[in-house]
Design a protein around this motif. Structure first.
Motif, PDB file in Angstrom:
ATOM      1  N   ALA B 215       0.871  -1.175   0.000  1.00  0.00           N
ATOM      2  CA  ALA B 215       0.000   0.000   0.000  1.00  0.00           C
ATOM      3  C   ALA B 215       0.912   1.230   0.000  1.00  0.00           C
ATOM      4  O   ALA B 215       2.121   1.098   0.199  1.00  0.00           O
ATOM      5  CB  ALA B 215      -0.908  -0.013   1.228  1.00  0.00           C
ATOM      6  N   ALA B 249      -3.301  -3.379  -1.185  1.00  0.00           N
ATOM      7  CA  ALA B 249      -3.506  -2.630  -2.425  1.00  0.00           C
ATOM      8  C   ALA B 249      -2.150  -2.468  -3.101  1.00  0.00           C
ATOM      9  O   ALA B 249      -1.639  -1.361  -3.235  1.00  0.00           O
ATOM     10  CB  ALA B 249      -4.132  -1.274  -2.107  1.00  0.00           C
ATOM     11  N   ARG B 262      -0.198  -9.698  -3.608  1.00  0.00           N
ATOM     12  CA  ARG B 262      -1.448  -9.902  -2.880  1.00  0.00           C
ATOM     13  C   ARG B 262      -1.506 -11.327  -2.320  1.00  0.00           C
ATOM     14  O   ARG B 262      -1.934 -11.552  -1.193  1.00  0.00           O
ATOM     15  CB  ARG B 262      -2.651  -9.629  -3.792  1.00  0.00           C
ATOM     16  CG  ARG B 262      -3.991  -9.706  -3.055  1.00  0.00           C
ATOM     17  CD  ARG B 262      -5.164  -9.465  -3.988  1.00  0.00           C
ATOM     18  NE  ARG B 262      -5.177  -8.135  -4.565  1.00  0.00           N
ATOM     19  CZ  ARG B 262      -5.581  -7.032  -3.946  1.00  0.00           C
ATOM     20  NH1 ARG B 262      -5.992  -7.102  -2.696  1.00  0.00           N
ATOM     21  NH2 ARG B 262      -5.565  -5.867  -4.562  1.00  0.00           N
TER      22      ARG B 262
END
Lengths: 156, 298
Positions: B215, B249, B262
């Protein structure tokens, strides 16, 4: 901007006049005139430029020379034991741990710092101690043998 | 242009107020300047000789960790290794012996990289950052501090002087696990930290999980405490993995694709929860947990 200061390298005080953004590696090679310390990647990856700062290993390509004022810098030229080679130098030669030799000064500085904090390192500790130094031709087995031989020699 | 060496925090703050930027180990600043990421600041103040910025001290509010603590110091400090182990796990993975000797906790935090190794451990251990300037001081949470990749909400005149950690509590363990392709001079492909407290019956009493390199800033996993409390440690890991992968993200870059990140962040989150729970249960797992358990690879 050019700035003037003093640098202690291998126990000798050198006057330096250089740009304040100049790295320690370039000052050692160009201003002090000691060319044993090598420039490899110039990116803090390969360890060819390793020197000791107050006894601890340092990538001199990524450290401002002005920041080393008042501290002790040790380069490969400072590891000789009088006219004799340091045990690490001799054992690297005997083990065949030197091929092209470009990484060797940096390897020796890291190994010296390692043996000063851990007199008899296990193989894994020795690998970690040298993990900031890349060799692209000799391979690491003979270099690690030389470190082990030195540890044995200095502690018997 | 100027270069000054400060020996007290007050001297450094005066220099910062006049526009200088701080430099400690220089491992981000000097390399970044060469890469053209940001030019070396014209005015620098060296803060690496300020004694007040070092040390780990126990105080009534918990533990104060000086911003100048090096990674090499953190990975062997008895208080950090004993009670805030995830920070030691992370510090032991940074760079190489050279990087760890000159690189500092404060530098890692203020450089603001989403891939910083100490950020996720500090987050799960609920650290707060103490910022000082010539006009005073304030303490902010890390969530408030990190604004984006390479950006913080600190003002240019503010210096990070310490991280404050709450007191350690019983039956709590923490761990930081990083996916890495090599064992030195590596940046986290992804990383996960967990802090787990166990109840007397061995189930999870409280847990926090935070993620690195998935992220724009360090990501605290939402809802993980609610989802995991009351579960056995073995059952908690997979749930943490699912939440981590769901909330990540990540971007694609030369080190990994977003899909790979991910997936792997879930794997690392599970391993971090497992290792933290084992430590909470009293098992001694050497620092860094990546190496002692061999869990840093995919």
């Amino acid at each position: 901007m050019t700035t003037s200061y003093e640098l202690d390298v291998n126990g000798v005080t050198y006057p330096v006049t250089a740009d304040q953004g100049k790295n320690l590696l370039s000052v050692i090679r160009e201003n002090v005139g000691l060319t044993g310390t090598k420039e490899g990647c110039d990116d803090c990856e390969c360890g060819a430029c390793m020197v000791l700062l107050d006894g601890q290993p340092l990538n001199s390509c990524s450290y401002l020379a002005v920041q080393a004022q008042g501290r002790q810098v040790t380069t490969i030229e400072g590891v000789m034991d009088g006219p004799e080679m340091h045990a690490l130098q001799r054992n690297l030669l005997e083990a065949g741990g030197v091929q092209c030799g470009f990484c060797t000064p940096g390897m020796i500085m890291s190994a010296k710092a390692l043996l000063e904090r851990d007199a008899r390192p296990e193989l894994d500790a020795a690998r970690i101690g040298l993990s900031g130094n890349l060799c692209r031709c000799t391979g690491y087995a003979k270099i690690l043998s030389a470190v082990e031989a030195t540890a044995v020699e200095l502690n018997t | 242009m100027s270069f000054t060496i400060a020996t007290t925090v007050d001297e450094a703050l005066v220099a910062l107020d006049a526009g200088a930027r701080p430099i400690a180990g220089g491992t981000d600043l000097v390399v970044g300047a060469r890469h053209g990421k940001a030019a070396l600041p014209a005015d620098l103040v060296a803060i690496d000789r300020i004694d007040e910025l070092g040390g780990v001290e126990l105080d009534s509010a918990g533990v104060r960790v000086g911003a100048l603590m090096s990674h090499a110091e953190l990975m062997t400090d008895p208080v950090i290794v004993g009670s805030y182990t995830a920070i030691a796990d992370a510090s032991a993975l940074v760079g190489s012996p050279s990087t760890r000797h000159v690189g500092t906790l404060g530098g890692n935090v203020m450089n603001g990289s989403p891939a910083m190794d100490t950020g996720a451990p500090l987050t799960v251990l609920r650290a707060a950052a103490e910022l000082r300037s010539v006009t005073g001081s304030r303490t902010v949470s890390l969530d408030e501090l990190w604004a984006g990749p390479g950006r913080t909400t600190a003002n240019p005149g503010e210096l990070l002087v310490a991280l404050h950690l709450p007191p350690a509590w019983d039956r709590c363990g923490s761990a930081y696990v990083r996916l890495e392709y090599r064992r030195a001079m590596e940046i986290a492909v992804v990383g996960a930290a967990a802090a787990v407290t166990l109840a007397a019956d061995g189930t999870v009493a409280s847990v926090a999980v935070a993620l690195a390199a998935v992220a724009p800033t360090i990501l605290s996993v939402d809802g993980v405490n609610e989802a995991l409390v009351g579960r056995t440690a073995a059952a908690a890991g997979p749930v943490a993995a699912a939440l981590a992968s769901e909330q990540a993200a990540p971007i694609s870059d030369l080190r990994a694709s977003d899909r790979y990140r991910r997936h792997c962040i879930g794997v690392m989150a599970k391993r971090a929860v497992d290792a933290a729970a084992r430590r909470a249960d009293g098992e001694s797992i050497a620092v860094p947990v990546n190496r002692s358990l061999g869990i840093g690879a995919a």
